[in-house]
Write a protein that holds these residues in place. Sequence first.
Motif, PDB file in Angstrom:
ATOM      1  N   ILE A 476     -12.906 -10.566   1.819  1.00  0.00           N
ATOM      2  CA  ILE A 476     -14.298 -10.428   1.435  1.00  0.00           C
ATOM      3  C   ILE A 476     -14.406 -10.226   0.096  1.00  0.00           C
ATOM      4  O   ILE A 476     -15.503  -9.818  -0.544  1.00  0.00           O
ATOM      5  N   LEU A 487     -14.850 -15.880   5.824  1.00  0.00           N
ATOM      6  CA  LEU A 487     -15.299 -15.392   7.115  1.00  0.00           C
ATOM      7  C   LEU A 487     -16.663 -15.871   7.428  1.00  0.00           C
ATOM      8  O   LEU A 487     -17.417 -15.928   6.601  1.00  0.00           O
ATOM      9  N   GLU A 488     -16.716 -15.841   8.585  1.00  0.00           N
ATOM     10  CA  GLU A 488     -18.125 -16.005   9.294  1.00  0.00           C
ATOM     11  C   GLU A 488     -18.430 -15.185  10.499  1.00  0.00           C
ATOM     12  O   GLU A 488     -17.269 -14.458  10.922  1.00  0.00           O
ATOM     13  N   ARG A 489     -19.400 -14.588  10.532  1.00  0.00           N
ATOM     14  CA  ARG A 489     -19.984 -13.804  11.743  1.00  0.00           C
ATOM     15  C   ARG A 489     -19.778 -14.933  13.109  1.00  0.00           C
ATOM     16  O   ARG A 489     -20.350 -15.841  13.204  1.00  0.00           O
ATOM     17  N   TYR A 515     -21.104  -8.979  17.402  1.00  0.00           N
ATOM     18  CA  TYR A 515     -20.844  -9.822  16.041  1.00  0.00           C
ATOM     19  C   TYR A 515     -19.310  -9.130  15.537  1.00  0.00           C
ATOM     20  O   TYR A 515     -18.999  -8.065  15.786  1.00  0.00           O
ATOM     21  N   LEU A 517     -16.507 -10.369  12.255  1.00  0.00           N
ATOM     22  CA  LEU A 517     -16.043 -11.286  11.022  1.00  0.00           C
ATOM     23  C   LEU A 517     -14.691 -12.051  11.472  1.00  0.00           C
ATOM     24  O   LEU A 517     -13.745 -11.303  11.651  1.00  0.00           O
TER      25      LEU A 517
END
Length: 588
Positions: A476, A487-489, A515, A517
């Motif tokens: 990040i 990164l994606e949720r 959720y 990451l």
Amino acid sequence: MSELKTCFKRVEYDLDGLLHFIDLGDIALPDIQRPFVWKNSKVRDLFDSMYRGFPVGYFLFWENTNETGVKQIGIGAKQHGTAARLIVDGQQRLTSLYAVFRGKKVLDANYKERQIEIAFRPRDGKFDVADAAIQRDPEWIPNISEIWAGGRPSYTVVKHFLAQVREKVDLTDEEEEAIAHNLDRLFDLRKYPFTALEIASTVDEEQVSDIFVRINSEGVKLNQADFILTLLSVFWEDGRRELEAFCRASRTAPTGASSASPFNHFIQPDPDQLLRVAVAYGFGRGRLKSVYQVLRGKDPDTGKYTAERRDAQFEVLKDAQENVLNLTHWHQFLSALIGAGFRSREMISSNNALLFSYAFYLMGRVRYKVSEHVLQKAIGRWFFGVSLTGRYTSSPETVLDADLARFRTVEKGEDFLAILDGILESTLTNDFWEISLPANLDSSSARNPELFAYVAAQNKLGAPVLFSHKSLRDLIDPAIQSKKKALERHHLFPRAYLERNGVTERRAINQMANYALLEWPENLDISDDAPDVYVPEIARRFGEDDWRAMQKHHALPEGWATMRYEEFLDARRQLMAGVIRLGYEQLL
């Protein structure tokens, strides 16, 4: 029967007259208004309406006194240093007209000079924003500013334009007559009539602000910071320029490796925001209203204004602003946020929390001489705590004023630190950690202070990315620029899986506790599989100890893949609160 008294008078102008007064500096833009923000297409529409003879609204002016600062329209010096009338409403229109008729550049919202170029086609009286195609077309005047700024009479302009068009196109007598007529109409825009309502100079700033809001439904309420910036413009113009230069530089990454710059990945401050920091640090006040009167030189006992008192208070502000704009102070403060686990503006839920924390950092560093290594942790946990609790979300000025009041008799650095920690301890109680925080995590908001604190805590604890050996804090890093975010949720219980099992409400599906990451290739591989399908397969990639540590860092209850969804959410919220608390305690 008593006569109705008003605080304004009605005055009629033509456009030529208005432009002449701006040239002289008799009409100017007060700093309580916003920068020039219109797009060229809106300027085009303004000229089209005037050309058609449509009404385009009136202007609201404020009769000026020497106490009030102004910002002149356009770039360049004016003949009169003090304006007689200030624009309260209609700045965008008048700035547009002045820029086009005089061919002058204006300053936009990003403090950059900008040229407005509007094109006109005399054959049919059409206006447009100039582009490459229009520049090449002989039937267009690509920049109508050249008509007026050149100072040529209308006859000469018409004659020259017709000769230019005839070289490329055959014109009938009727077409030439229409072109000449439309160009004459364009010239006559200088005579366009305007009505102005002029507010008396006896009306104070707050009343003017109220009038502005009442007549302008889209207006942004003018605040005390706007009025203080006005005072800077008249009594300390260099200070105003320094603020604007700092803000401008914060928006662009420096090009040279050794170039010092306020650029950062947390905030692109505006002048009024930095002013608030200077006032909080320099005067120990959160409410700007009282500071405005102090800066004007008001004696609290007699109520009178004196130049000596005003000058003395401006010296306090100058010293405070020098510290606020000090690049070493600025970047050392921001490094305290990084030390607390925050990495970029995507993790900042409140700019107030950031800016007010900067004021406390300056107090600790400059006034109380706290050692930097101690101050870094103290400000890191302060920012973590006030962000998590939303301390400066509701009535921020009042809360800040009360916080600053605690330090007015403090002389030692250890007492300064003790008060900061005392405020946090009184807020971050066991009940907060065990009851309030898990309840606050029952949310589907994507910009939630609890969520940002959770990620910051994971960074502080050195958590890996879920289902990966890579570090979360590394991926990040805002300095990493790629076409697709690293990164994606990811829904731990995938949306399609939940919908197949009767959970269809968006708020329930998008719960914060559902959720995590993930690296985007991993997110694609999981797709819509049920947790009890994809989790065992992924777990085989890791050793038992690594898998257990990863589950702990990501607040995943044991056996979560086989839990009922609601049971999983409740259990994970408690564990997420525990991760946040553990991350915060690393800063103690």
